[in-house]
Scaffold this motif. Structure first.
Motif, PDB file in Angstrom:
ATOM      1  N   ALA A 148      -6.060  -0.517 -17.601  1.00  0.00           N
ATOM      2  CA  ALA A 148      -4.448   0.382 -17.229  1.00  0.00           C
ATOM      3  C   ALA A 148      -3.780  -0.856 -16.709  1.00  0.00           C
ATOM      4  N   ALA A 149      -4.114  -1.602 -15.786  1.00  0.00           N
ATOM      5  CA  ALA A 149      -3.712  -2.183 -15.912  1.00  0.00           C
ATOM      6  C   ALA A 149      -2.936  -3.668 -16.580  1.00  0.00           C
ATOM      7  N   ILE A 150      -3.329  -4.186 -17.983  1.00  0.00           N
ATOM      8  CA  ILE A 150      -2.828  -4.257 -18.619  1.00  0.00           C
ATOM      9  C   ILE A 150      -2.176  -3.078 -19.456  1.00  0.00           C
ATOM     10  N   MET A 151      -2.058  -1.897 -19.697  1.00  0.00           N
ATOM     11  CA  MET A 151      -1.241  -0.970 -20.161  1.00  0.00           C
ATOM     12  C   MET A 151      -0.044  -1.024 -19.173  1.00  0.00           C
ATOM     13  N   GLY A 152      -0.674  -1.065 -18.077  1.00  0.00           N
ATOM     14  CA  GLY A 152       0.596  -0.621 -16.360  1.00  0.00           C
ATOM     15  C   GLY A 152       0.720   0.839 -16.536  1.00  0.00           C
ATOM     16  N   ALA A 153      -0.455   1.833 -16.953  1.00  0.00           N
ATOM     17  CA  ALA A 153       0.258   2.814 -16.985  1.00  0.00           C
ATOM     18  C   ALA A 153      -0.588   3.733 -16.666  1.00  0.00           C
ATOM     19  N   VAL A 154      -1.035   4.525 -15.582  1.00  0.00           N
ATOM     20  CA  VAL A 154      -2.658   5.006 -15.262  1.00  0.00           C
ATOM     21  C   VAL A 154      -2.191   6.525 -15.306  1.00  0.00           C
ATOM     22  N   ASN A 155      -3.334   7.314 -15.995  1.00  0.00           N
ATOM     23  CA  ASN A 155      -3.524   8.210 -16.831  1.00  0.00           C
ATOM     24  C   ASN A 155      -4.452   9.514 -15.565  1.00  0.00           C
ATOM     25  N   THR A 156      -4.886   8.365 -15.550  1.00  0.00           N
ATOM     26  CA  THR A 156      -6.767   9.710 -14.643  1.00  0.00           C
ATOM     27  C   THR A 156      -6.527   8.453 -13.160  1.00  0.00           C
ATOM     28  N   VAL A 157      -6.636   9.073 -11.794  1.00  0.00           N
ATOM     29  CA  VAL A 157      -7.201   8.921 -10.421  1.00  0.00           C
ATOM     30  C   VAL A 157      -8.200   9.911 -10.359  1.00  0.00           C
ATOM     31  N   TRP A 158      -9.555   9.467  -9.870  1.00  0.00           N
ATOM     32  CA  TRP A 158     -10.435   9.866  -9.394  1.00  0.00           C
ATOM     33  C   TRP A 158     -10.603   9.281  -7.859  1.00  0.00           C
ATOM     34  N   VAL A 159     -11.011   9.564  -6.396  1.00  0.00           N
ATOM     35  CA  VAL A 159     -11.562   9.394  -5.702  1.00  0.00           C
ATOM     36  C   VAL A 159     -13.069   9.389  -4.776  1.00  0.00           C
ATOM     37  N   LYS A 160     -12.999   8.214  -4.417  1.00  0.00           N
ATOM     38  CA  LYS A 160     -14.279   7.552  -3.953  1.00  0.00           C
ATOM     39  C   LYS A 160     -14.239   7.271  -2.356  1.00  0.00           C
ATOM     40  N   ASP A 161     -15.183   7.494  -1.899  1.00  0.00           N
ATOM     41  CA  ASP A 161     -14.780   6.891  -0.045  1.00  0.00           C
ATOM     42  C   ASP A 161     -13.299   6.888   0.489  1.00  0.00           C
ATOM     43  N   GLY A 162     -12.665   7.761   0.003  1.00  0.00           N
ATOM     44  CA  GLY A 162     -11.451   8.036   0.356  1.00  0.00           C
ATOM     45  C   GLY A 162     -10.298   6.966  -0.223  1.00  0.00           C
ATOM     46  N   GLU A 163     -10.750   6.502  -1.509  1.00  0.00           N
ATOM     47  CA  GLU A 163      -9.840   5.621  -1.906  1.00  0.00           C
ATOM     48  C   GLU A 163     -10.074   5.325  -3.328  1.00  0.00           C
ATOM     49  N   LEU A 164      -8.776   5.127  -3.448  1.00  0.00           N
ATOM     50  CA  LEU A 164      -8.073   5.820  -5.162  1.00  0.00           C
ATOM     51  C   LEU A 164      -8.162   4.753  -6.549  1.00  0.00           C
TER      52      LEU A 164
END
Ligand code: NDP
Length: 288
Positions: free
Chosen positions: A85-101
């Motif tokens: 996702a960092a290579i593409m420079g785009a994110v389509n999905t976020v998940w939350v774990k221990d308050g972090e994204l």
């Protein structure tokens, strides 16, 4: 006593968002698994994205999908971003774990899975992509990861997105990319194995439009794919089919990217068949 009325919240942020159909596949998947999840289709304006992302842990949400225009901007607000996702420079999905994204991009992975499901080999193959926008970036990187040898990227002159994506693929992946300036009716070179439309051309309501290529150069040996989910039986695919090519529509990509996202959120494997059937029913189309 002891019954829980609370539901786990996931969904999508976008602007515009009203016609995004992912809730249909999500609710079908969650019902099939019998899990108490709700998928919310949420209008978030660009200027509100930061606050909306901060709200995810505050509301104890499991995660969120991002669509137009948030996929690039959202990177600023994440604690962790997956390498692809960092290579593409785009994110389509976020998940939350221990308050972090945590951010991932499942668009390209969903596309690759839709080809694998049809036993399409990508290793060592020559691919021609029409378009180089957000979905195009994800698909090009994942095609390279899947072993595609050459990726021809056709895009209109002016935006610079075609040239930029060619540079990204050549610098960050092992595939060899070349830019085709799309300012005329394009011939598909006869050694192309896989042809993909990653433009918006043919998307509802413009269902009578098709990419400007010479359809006589589409050969029966080629696999021709479209990412357009609505309506999935595009003019592009109909023309390719007339020439005897194998065709793959955009429903598989939509469902498969969601299956991968839902695994991050629920830890469960959702039933892609149930999801695809729900979407086909929603669009009133027969599955091929
Ligand atoms: P972007 O706006 O980021 O990119 C659009 C691309 O299409 C650009 O390369 C643009 O070229 C090109 N384009 C648009 N109109 C024309 C035209 N008339 N002639 C030639 N090229 C054109 O959009 P996305 O990449 O986010 O989305 C593209 C498509 O993918 C959409 O239809 C979307 O619905 C679909 N999609 C499907 C998914 C699925 O799961 N099935 C998931 C994600 C997206 P230029 O740079 O010159 O403007």
């Amino acid at each position: 006593m002891g019954k829980s009325y609370r539901e786990e919240l996931v969904g999508v942020f976008g602007c515009p968002i009203d016609e995004n159909p992912t809730v249909v596949v999500a609710e079908a998947a969650f019902k099939d698994l019998g899990i108490p999840y709700r998928y919310l289709t949420i209008l978030v304006k660009p200027e509100d994205l930061e606050n909306a992302m901060k709200a995810l842990p505050a509301l104890n949400m499991k995660g969120i999908h991002l669509t137009i225009p948030h996929k690039v901007e959202v990177l600023k607000y994440l604690d962790h971003v997956a390498e692809d996702a960092a290579i593409m420079g785009a994110v389509n999905t976020v998940w939350v774990k221990d308050g972090e994204l945590y951010g991932e991009n499942t668009d390209g992975k969903g596309f690759i899975k839709s080809l694998q499901d049809e036993n399409v080999e990508m290793k060592g193959k020559k691919v021609m992509m029409l378009g180089a926008g957000g979905a195009g970036r994800a698909i090009a990187v994942e095609l390279a990861n899947a072993g595609a040898e050459t990726i021809l990227i056709a895009n209109r002159p002016g935006s610079g997105r075609g040239e930029e994506l060619v540079k990204l693929v050549n610098e960050k992946t092992s595939a060899n990319a070349k830019y085709i300036c799309w300012d005329h009716t394009l011939d598909v070179p006869e050694d192309v194995d896989i042809l993909v439309n990653v433009t918006n051309i043919g998307l509802y309501p413009n269902v009578d439009q098709k990419p400007d290529i010479n359809y006589a150069t589409v050969k029966p040996e080629m696999v021709v794919c479209d990412v357009i989910p609505n309506h999935p039986h595009t003019m592009f695919l109909k023309e390719a089919k007339k020439n005897g090519a194998k065709t793959i529509d955009g429903l598989g990509m939509l469902v498969n990217q969601a299956v991968i996202s839902f695994k991050f959120w629920t830890g469960r494997d959702c039933n892609a068949k149930v999801m695809k059937e729900a979407l086909a029913k929603e669009y009133g189309v027969e599955l091929e």
